[in-house]
Scaffold this motif. Structure first.
Motif, PDB file in Angstrom:
ATOM      1  N   UNK A   1       0.760  -0.952   0.154  1.00 36.18           N
ATOM      2  CA  UNK A   1      -0.044  -0.029   0.025  1.00 36.18           C
ATOM      3  C   UNK A   1       0.935   1.051   0.104  1.00 36.18           C
ATOM      4  N   UNK A   2       1.968   1.078   0.791  1.00 34.79           N
ATOM      5  CA  UNK A   2       2.900   2.382   0.710  1.00 34.79           C
ATOM      6  C   UNK A   2       3.383   2.685  -0.683  1.00 34.79           C
ATOM      7  N   UNK A   3       3.729   1.492  -1.397  1.00 33.96           N
ATOM      8  CA  UNK A   3       4.704   1.786  -2.429  1.00 33.96           C
ATOM      9  C   UNK A   3       3.454   2.376  -3.557  1.00 33.96           C
ATOM     10  N   UNK A   4       2.187   1.835  -3.451  1.00 35.49           N
ATOM     11  CA  UNK A   4       0.940   2.267  -4.320  1.00 35.49           C
ATOM     12  C   UNK A   4       0.831   3.536  -4.072  1.00 35.49           C
ATOM     13  N   UNK A   5       1.071   4.255  -2.828  1.00 34.77           N
ATOM     14  CA  UNK A   5       0.777   5.512  -2.522  1.00 34.77           C
ATOM     15  C   UNK A   5       1.775   6.523  -3.146  1.00 34.77           C
ATOM     16  N   UNK A   6       2.895   6.066  -3.586  1.00 27.58           N
ATOM     17  CA  UNK A   6       3.830   7.027  -4.366  1.00 27.58           C
ATOM     18  C   UNK A   6       3.132   7.284  -5.684  1.00 27.58           C
ATOM     19  N   UNK A   7       2.547   6.657  -6.610  1.00 30.30           N
ATOM     20  CA  UNK A   7       1.933   7.353  -7.704  1.00 30.30           C
ATOM     21  C   UNK A   7       0.624   8.129  -7.233  1.00 30.30           C
ATOM     22  N   UNK A   8       0.050   7.812  -6.091  1.00 27.35           N
ATOM     23  CA  UNK A   8      -1.148   8.545  -5.950  1.00 27.35           C
ATOM     24  C   UNK A   8      -1.057   9.699  -5.247  1.00 27.35           C
ATOM     25  N   UNK A   9       0.295  10.049  -4.624  1.00 24.19           N
ATOM     26  CA  UNK A   9       0.644  11.281  -4.285  1.00 24.19           C
ATOM     27  C   UNK A   9       1.506  12.083  -5.136  1.00 24.19           C
TER      28      UNK A   9
ATOM     29  N   UNK B   1      12.583  -4.309  -8.484  1.00 21.76           N
ATOM     30  CA  UNK B   1      13.197  -3.506  -9.008  1.00 21.76           C
ATOM     31  C   UNK B   1      12.418  -3.254 -10.547  1.00 21.76           C
ATOM     32  N   UNK B   2      12.326  -2.228 -10.737  1.00 24.99           N
ATOM     33  CA  UNK B   2      11.666  -1.832 -12.172  1.00 24.99           C
ATOM     34  C   UNK B   2      10.291  -2.475 -12.516  1.00 24.99           C
ATOM     35  N   UNK B   3       9.702  -2.831 -11.400  1.00 24.89           N
ATOM     36  CA  UNK B   3       8.257  -3.238 -11.579  1.00 24.89           C
ATOM     37  C   UNK B   3       7.241  -2.134 -11.582  1.00 24.89           C
ATOM     38  N   UNK B   4       6.534  -2.034 -12.588  1.00 24.11           N
ATOM     39  CA  UNK B   4       5.570  -0.651 -12.509  1.00 24.11           C
ATOM     40  C   UNK B   4       4.426  -0.997 -11.302  1.00 24.11           C
ATOM     41  N   UNK B   5       4.040   0.139 -10.765  1.00 28.14           N
ATOM     42  CA  UNK B   5       3.058   0.147  -9.751  1.00 28.14           C
ATOM     43  C   UNK B   5       1.665  -0.542 -10.059  1.00 28.14           C
ATOM     44  N   UNK B   6       1.326  -0.141 -11.420  1.00 30.03           N
ATOM     45  CA  UNK B   6       0.010  -0.686 -11.535  1.00 30.03           C
ATOM     46  C   UNK B   6       0.000  -2.364 -11.562  1.00 30.03           C
ATOM     47  N   UNK B   7       1.174  -2.904 -11.805  1.00 29.11           N
ATOM     48  CA  UNK B   7       1.056  -4.297 -12.134  1.00 29.11           C
ATOM     49  C   UNK B   7       1.723  -5.190 -10.741  1.00 29.11           C
ATOM     50  N   UNK B   8       2.149  -4.481  -9.985  1.00 31.46           N
ATOM     51  CA  UNK B   8       2.629  -4.822  -8.376  1.00 31.46           C
ATOM     52  C   UNK B   8       1.719  -5.805  -7.937  1.00 31.46           C
ATOM     53  N   UNK B   9       1.831  -6.943  -7.344  1.00 33.20           N
ATOM     54  CA  UNK B   9       1.216  -7.708  -6.666  1.00 33.20           C
ATOM     55  C   UNK B   9       1.917  -7.971  -5.106  1.00 33.20           C
ATOM     56  N   UNK B  10       1.152  -8.435  -4.136  1.00 37.04           N
ATOM     57  CA  UNK B  10       2.040  -8.444  -3.024  1.00 37.04           C
ATOM     58  C   UNK B  10       2.875  -9.578  -2.688  1.00 37.04           C
ATOM     59  N   UNK B  11       2.816 -10.609  -3.949  1.00 38.37           N
ATOM     60  CA  UNK B  11       3.783 -11.750  -3.732  1.00 38.37           C
ATOM     61  C   UNK B  11       5.155 -11.355  -4.740  1.00 38.37           C
TER      62      UNK B  11
END
Lengths: 232, 232, 232, 232
Positions: A12-20, A45-55
């Motif tokens: 969630x904290x990583x997904x907040x980066x694009x949100x903010x 490394x280098x994984x886009x936020x919209x494709x990142x999953x918890x695992x």
């Protein structure tokens, strides 16, 4: 807190980066630590936020050995690990290339303490590091970036100065947990933007006097704090 | 108007702060007053806008005694109360750290009257206060911030100058009701932004002549106003 | 085209102002003209865009007599009427206080022609008017603002310079119809923003040479234009 | 890859321009190439992004002869074709008038390499071309703009410097495919914005030392790259 809960927090904290609006593409990463288990969870490394999953998140021990996850961790991982090893009070670390904070880092200037907005979070100027030398870069670039931050903070308690500018690179911030670290990254970007505009309006704008800095910092963080609902 | 209606107005006015991009996190607060009952409704301290419910609002009398609500009121409450006690014509007060207005406050500069956009709302330069002294800050920081605003306005009728910059802190604005006060906060931020750009394009840009200031201010607010649909 | 169709066009063109981020609150207005009937359709004064309905629009003859509509027309109506009377080729007129164009107007500076972006639409510098005198303002402020624009354009065909800065006020733009006039208002704001940044990067940035200006302007608007699909 | 698949890629890459806020109206175009067939797919001239359909795209051979499509191709097509003929490693080309990159082009200044953000993509300063002469403009404006880019890159491998500023015009960028070219256009705009702010904070900000440039460029693009998941 279980490791799974920490992974959820770090996601969630990583997904907040694009949100903010702190990142372009994959230019940022957040980690969190489970102090009991001695395990750090960090963005791959280098994984886009919209494709990142918890695992996709990577779990490492404090020496950087991978414990869980198939992906390569953020290339900035050694910097995060130095911070966690040095400062037991940290629960989350963030690195971004947010626009205005990065511009100050490129200008190689500390963000001067000129207002209460900054004083509510940062106990003074936000420092800018020196540049690593050529031998440091070739020896262990990311690890020594962590040591450079420690060197620059010197004896400042890190939670009283929860962010820094790495010269010609960009901001790092931290906090008591991953969410708090991102919160401080947002504040750092906003005070960088305000101070840029202030600088243009008045290059000789005076610093906030110490008594104002103390008043604002302490009313929010001091032992008699009276800002917010959860104060003492 | 019932107290419940005022609370609804104050809630909506607070929610307008993020909608108009005037705040980061919880960095702003709006209050409104019921003059008949002598009661002020204000945002609770440090509560985020997306979680705030109508019953989280705090109701106080003009001396700051809590009449309704379980939460602690905004730490800036004493500033609001001074404004309401001093100026009976005020119905709403707003404080934010909006980016450009805060930058002018940090630069310790009044926003010069350079265009009709400002003249439509502000009858001249938007003043910047002096800094409170160390003893003032330790005596009663938030209350004396209110008196500082009053001191700076001097004999200016507050509805003809519905906003001010508190040095090294940020803007306060006000109006005939909470909605109007937020409207003026939006205008203040926009004229702060325009004047910043103007300053960069021409540091010697001349002031708007008095006759233009009067024309614009009076066509909107004077006794023969002809702007809008509800004029005399 | 029926008058109803023109009203629909003028409504949509007004709603485009907030969509393109050209206005705060009600700070802008668009009009259109039916040349056969000699009727102008314009936004009502001080009505917010989200509440405006087609029947709120005001229909006037070219002398400003109201033919349809219960509301008071925009206070800038006399300026629009002067433009329509003077230039038969105009089909739409727009006034806004868009941020960057207004800043240039407050700086009392023409927007210099420094790039092909501007040359694609404006045949040279976008001029800034002189300031109206005190007697002009008291005589007929809005009407004489129209004459001021005409005076400043001098012998420039208005469709080759579809916008201007009114000193210490803000931009006006125009076009062959209301939609085209708004299109030009968007371009004017964007070139104002680009030129502000250019000015900061290089205050001595040279003008675009005439042969480049002609090339870009003519490949889009000249008799052998080859930009777009509807060229000759 | 079929031609239809390339057309789909080019369509999506064009639609990414407004999504990443790189264009106003139709001020940008993306092309892609099918090297096996020797065919280039490009945006039609002056068609708005929200109305563009896959069959509106124009297919040309490398000499500019139209092979498919009823619409006129982008007026910048000859520039794209020169790039594809000269550099066999290019798979996509983009032109925009993105705000900050265009401002640097209007200032006729290269974007200096001042940070790792730029070093992650651009192997040094992003150059700004000279201005075409009057005779070059009248001879073959768009084609010679392509040759001007080639002249300015000189012996730089284009994928190590995937963008350039055309003086008084705006940025071009490129990549191994249309998606990558747009990615580089986004980066170019962001580094242009960061460098503008850096320039204001410190006009004498030093360049990134070569060893830092190499470190960042090579950790992402070199033979021992360790950024991302698909590195060697």
């Amino acid at each position: 807190m279980s490791l799974q809960q920490l992974k959820q927090q770090v996601l969630e904290a990583n997904l907040d980066l694009p949100r903010y609006d702190l990142v372009t593409f994959t230019w940022g990463n957040v980690s969190g630590i489970d102090r009991d288990r001695g395990l750090v969870v960090i963005k791959p490394s280098g994984v886009s936020y919209d494709k990142m999953r918890i695992n996709d998140l990577v779990v490492l021990d404090l020496n950087g050995n991978r414990v869980e996850g198939d992906l390569r961790p953020s290339s900035d991982t050694p910097t995060h690990l130095v911070m966690y090893r040095r400062y037991p009070e940290l629960g989350g670390v963030v690195h971004t290339h947010s626009t205005h904070a990065t511009a100050w880092a490129q200008a190689r200037r500390a963000i001067p303490i000129q207002g209460t907005t900054q004083a509510d979070y940062f106990h003074g100027n936000v420092p800018c590091t020196r540049l690593l030398s050529e031998s440091e870069v070739s020896e262990d670039y990311e690890g020594l970036t962590g040591h450079l931050i420690v060197e620059t903070l010197h004896d400042t308690p890190p939670l009283t100065m929860p962010g820094i500018l790495v010269a010609n690179h960009g901001p790092f911030s931290w906090g008591k947990d991953p969410h708090d670290a991102v919160h401080n990254a947002v504040v750092l970007e906003e005070v960088a933007r305000m101070s840029w505009i202030t600088h243009q309006l008045n290059p000789q704008a005076p610093a906030l006097p110490d008594y104002m800095l103390e008043k604002h910092y302490q009313r929010k963080h001091g032992k008699n704090a009276y800002y917010g609902q959860n104060t003492k």
